[in-house]
Design an enzyme around this catalytic site. Structure first.
Site, short mmCIF file in Angstrom:
data_model
loop_
_atom_site.label_atom_id
_atom_site.label_comp_id
_atom_site.label_asym_id
_atom_site.label_seq_id
_atom_site.Cartn_x
_atom_site.Cartn_y
_atom_site.Cartn_z
N GLU A 193 -5.94 0.98 6.72
CA GLU A 193 -6.35 1.57 5.44
C GLU A 193 -7.72 1.04 5.01
O GLU A 193 -7.93 -0.17 4.95
CB GLU A 193 -5.32 1.22 4.35
CG GLU A 193 -5.73 1.67 2.96
CD GLU A 193 -4.65 1.43 1.91
OE1 GLU A 193 -3.84 0.47 2.07
OE2 GLU A 193 -4.61 2.19 0.94
N ASP B 29 -8.03 -1.74 -1.84
CA ASP B 29 -6.72 -1.46 -1.22
C ASP B 29 -6.92 -1.35 0.29
O ASP B 29 -7.41 -0.34 0.77
CB ASP B 29 -6.19 -0.15 -1.83
CG ASP B 29 -4.81 0.23 -1.30
OD1 ASP B 29 -4.21 -0.58 -0.58
OD2 ASP B 29 -4.36 1.34 -1.63
N HIS C 111 4.28 9.43 5.12
CA HIS C 111 3.55 9.39 3.84
C HIS C 111 2.24 10.14 3.98
O HIS C 111 1.88 10.59 5.08
CB HIS C 111 3.33 7.95 3.37
CG HIS C 111 2.53 7.07 4.30
ND1 HIS C 111 1.18 7.18 4.44
CD2 HIS C 111 2.92 6.07 5.14
CE1 HIS C 111 0.75 6.26 5.30
NE2 HIS C 111 1.79 5.58 5.75
N ASP D 273 10.26 -17.22 -23.17
CA ASP D 273 8.99 -17.09 -23.89
C ASP D 273 7.78 -17.11 -22.95
O ASP D 273 6.67 -17.39 -23.37
CB ASP D 273 8.87 -18.17 -24.97
CG ASP D 273 8.98 -19.56 -24.38
OD1 ASP D 273 9.26 -19.68 -23.16
OD2 ASP D 273 8.77 -20.54 -25.11
N GLU E 268 -5.56 6.11 4.99
CA GLU E 268 -4.56 5.15 5.46
C GLU E 268 -3.43 5.78 6.28
O GLU E 268 -2.27 5.72 5.89
CB GLU E 268 -3.98 4.40 4.27
CG GLU E 268 -3.51 5.27 3.11
CD GLU E 268 -2.89 4.44 1.99
OE1 GLU E 268 -1.98 3.65 2.28
OE2 GLU E 268 -3.32 4.59 0.84
N HIS F 110 -5.13 8.28 -1.41
CA HIS F 110 -5.04 8.51 -2.86
C HIS F 110 -6.38 8.14 -3.47
O HIS F 110 -7.17 7.41 -2.86
CB HIS F 110 -3.91 7.69 -3.48
CG HIS F 110 -3.91 6.25 -3.05
ND1 HIS F 110 -4.70 5.29 -3.65
CD2 HIS F 110 -3.26 5.60 -2.04
CE1 HIS F 110 -4.52 4.14 -3.05
NE2 HIS F 110 -3.66 4.28 -2.05
N TYR G 106 5.27 4.40 12.13
CA TYR G 106 6.35 3.44 11.90
C TYR G 106 7.53 3.85 12.78
O TYR G 106 8.11 4.91 12.59
CB TYR G 106 6.75 3.45 10.41
CG TYR G 106 5.52 3.41 9.52
CD1 TYR G 106 4.92 2.21 9.17
CD2 TYR G 106 4.94 4.60 9.06
CE1 TYR G 106 3.77 2.18 8.40
CE2 TYR G 106 3.79 4.58 8.28
CZ TYR G 106 3.21 3.37 7.95
OH TYR G 106 2.07 3.36 7.19
N ASP H 105 -0.93 -5.29 3.70
CA ASP H 105 -1.51 -4.31 2.76
C ASP H 105 -1.79 -5.07 1.48
O ASP H 105 -0.86 -5.44 0.75
CB ASP H 105 -0.51 -3.17 2.53
CG ASP H 105 -1.09 -2.05 1.65
OD1 ASP H 105 -2.13 -2.27 0.99
OD2 ASP H 105 -0.49 -0.97 1.63
N HIS I 279 7.62 -0.06 1.68
CA HIS I 279 7.34 -0.89 0.49
C HIS I 279 7.95 -2.28 0.62
O HIS I 279 8.45 -2.84 -0.37
CB HIS I 279 7.82 -0.17 -0.79
CG HIS I 279 7.02 1.06 -1.10
ND1 HIS I 279 7.46 2.02 -1.98
CD2 HIS I 279 5.83 1.48 -0.64
CE1 HIS I 279 6.54 2.99 -2.04
NE2 HIS I 279 5.54 2.69 -1.23
N HIS J 178 -3.50 3.60 -7.50
CA HIS J 178 -3.30 5.05 -7.35
C HIS J 178 -3.98 5.65 -8.56
O HIS J 178 -3.38 5.82 -9.62
CB HIS J 178 -1.81 5.41 -7.29
CG HIS J 178 -1.14 4.83 -6.08
ND1 HIS J 178 0.22 4.73 -5.94
CD2 HIS J 178 -1.66 4.31 -4.93
CE1 HIS J 178 0.51 4.18 -4.76
NE2 HIS J 178 -0.61 3.91 -4.14
N ARG K 199 -0.37 0.45 10.18
CA ARG K 199 -1.14 1.24 9.21
C ARG K 199 -2.54 0.64 9.17
O ARG K 199 -2.70 -0.59 9.29
CB ARG K 199 -0.51 1.22 7.82
CG ARG K 199 -1.32 2.02 6.79
CD ARG K 199 -0.57 2.33 5.50
NE ARG K 199 -0.17 1.16 4.74
CZ ARG K 199 1.07 0.69 4.66
NH1 ARG K 199 2.06 1.29 5.31
NH2 ARG K 199 1.35 -0.38 3.94
N1 GLY Z 1 -1.23 -0.46 -1.53
C1 GLY Z 1 -0.74 0.74 -2.05
C2 GLY Z 1 -1.10 1.89 -1.23
O1 GLY Z 1 -1.63 1.71 -0.13
O2 GLY Z 1 -0.95 3.01 -1.64
MN MN Z 2 -3.41 2.83 -0.54
MN MN Z 3 -2.51 -0.14 0.49
#
Ligand code: GLY
Ligand code: MN
Ligand code: MN
Length: 436
Positions: free
Chosen positions: A404, A267, A346, A36, A381, A350, A385, A256, A239, A357, A402
């Site tokens: 960003e 972000d 990647h 619950d 970003e 975005h 890697y 991140d 991820h 996103h 990375r």
């Molecule tokens: N934190 C999600 C991205 O960077 O897309």
């Molecule tokens: Mn992002």
């Molecule tokens: Mn991010």
């Protein structure tokens, strides 16, 4: 609510896009976590964008046409329930506080909706977003169809309302930009704090606790997404969210993390040495990713299109991968064969807004990249890697970087909303040296 006009204006803009017809926009359901206990409640972004209303069990009806109308269905006032679970507006107070033309009990949906749908030429609804709501709306439509002999007409068309709202949400208003600036600043300061608290031997989750502390302390209601604290080679799992490993002397750590403030996400990713000093190989990779990011940010301005930052980052990374001996051949060959994908797999960003996103197309109806215009907010970003592999010099193994930032497109160029988050090598090293 002091910003009642902002939300009213968004409803008017949607109804103008609709022309005629009825829009049915429910908020998100509450979701059970176990037995619950529930997950912390998060409203639906489309619904919130149009209402500013944060309670669960609510639905917005908009009727476009000569006499536009906005109608809210929400939970009743219930003193018994409020003793246990807290305040709820109830239809009467919601109507005046949020500026709707009418408001009814959520319990009256099945009674009112067939009546509201009948004789409307088209229904605007996010078909396929939620099976329970799909079934509800289908039921109401069938009820109207069953009444055609009484003189009622059923709508002839259904349009995905997200199609209209996505384009509307893509260009942020000054009110939204002010909130996004705040959300970005909170997250930037939180990253700086986490950086300073990082030491060899600490666990990834201890560092996570540092930025979460700062989010909460500044009034952000939640993290904007499941965040990443990835020490050493964990950064090469894009991820990675376990955040439960020890941070090792000599490794980098990638964080991140962004917060959500009144619905709006930030972000940010930063990568820095656990012990406060970059090694030679780490420096090489970091400088390259930073150069790629700065080149990408430079192209984020009116007159450019959505993909320009990605293309700028790729050019820089491809040349850098050749120079560092990570990729063979010329820069053009690396781009042509996409051999860079071994290290950069990647895209470079975005849209950002109510969703991390965020809503909004990336290509227009003609298949062309969307032109960047003032009011767009996007992330930039790039990363690199490096997993162990025979074709990779060993001193680069397990390095994952990375960087960003969140970027607002302005009339003149852009504004980096997350500029307070430290990112050059010298700034990082001196910031970490100052740690107590
Ligand atoms: N934190 C999600 C991205 O960077 O897309
Ligand atoms: Mn992002
Ligand atoms: Mn991010």
């Amino acid at each position: 609510m002091d910003n009642i006009q902002e939300f009213k204006q968004r409803r008017v803009a949607l109804m103008q896009q609709m022309g005629v017809g009825i829009a049915i926009i429910p908020t998100a359901p509450e979701v059970a976590r176990n037995r619950d206990s529930h997950y912390p409640y998060r409203f639906d972004s489309y619904f919130y964008y149009l209402t500013g209303f944060k309670e669960p069990e609510a639905l917005l009806v908009l009727i476009a046409g000569d006499v536009p109308q906005s109608i809210l269905f929400c939970r009743d006032k219930d003193i018994e329930k409020e003793i246990w679970d807290g305040f709820r507006f109830g239809p009467e107070a919601a109507k005046t506080t949020f500026g709707f033309d009418a408001a009814f009990s959520f319990k009256q949906l099945d009674q009112k909706l067939p009546e509201l749908i009948s004789n409307q030429p088209q229904v605007f609804f996010s078909l396929g977003a939620d099976v329970a709501w799909d079934a509800k709306v289908t039921g109401w439509l069938n009820e109207v169809r069953g009444l055609v002999r009484t003189g009622m007409n059923a709508p002839a068309a259904m349009v995905d309302v997200r199609q209209l709202l996505d384009q509307q949400r893509l260009v942020k208003t000054p009110y939204e930009i002010a909130l996004m600036r705040q959300s970005a600043e909170i997250a930037a300061v939180a990253h700086n704090r986490a950086m300073q608290k990082t030491k060899p031997g600490k666990m990834e989750y201890e560092v996570e606790a540092e930025y979460l502390h700062e989010f909460a302390r500044k009034g952000a209601q939640s993290p904007a997404y499941t965040s990443i604290v990835a020490g050493g080679g964990n950064a090469c799992t894009l991820h990675y969210i376990a955040n439960n490993a020890e941070l090792k002397d000599g490794d980098l750590v990638l964080i991140d993390a962004g917060c959500e403030l009144d619905g709006y996400a930030s972000d940010i990713t930063r990568t820095f040495p656990v012990n406060g000093k970059f090694s030679g190989a780490q420096k090489d990779v970091y400088e390259l990713v930073l150069a790629a990011q700065l080149a990408a940010i430079d192209t984020a301005k009116p007159g450019q299109h959505w993909n320009a930052p990605h293309e700028a980052a790729l050019e820089m990374l491809a040349q850098g991968f050749v120079d560092l001996g990570l990729c063979q051949g010329t820069k053009d060959e690396v781009l042509e064969t996409e051999s860079y994908r071994q290290f950069y797999m990647h895209r470079t960003g975005h849209w950002l807004g109510l969703d991390v996103h965020d809503a909004g197309d990336y290509k227009d109806q003609q298949g062309q990249w969307v032109p960047l215009t003032a009011g767009h907010v996007l992330t930039v970003e790039p990363g690199c890697y490096i997993r162990p592999a025979e074709n990779v010099p060993e001193h680069f193994w397990h390095i994952g970087v990375r960087i960003e930032d969140d970027v607002l497109i302005t009339d003149k160029g852009n504004e980096v909303l997350t500029k307070s988050a430290i990112k050059t090598i010298s700034e990082i090293e001196s910031h970490m040296e100052q740690a107590s």
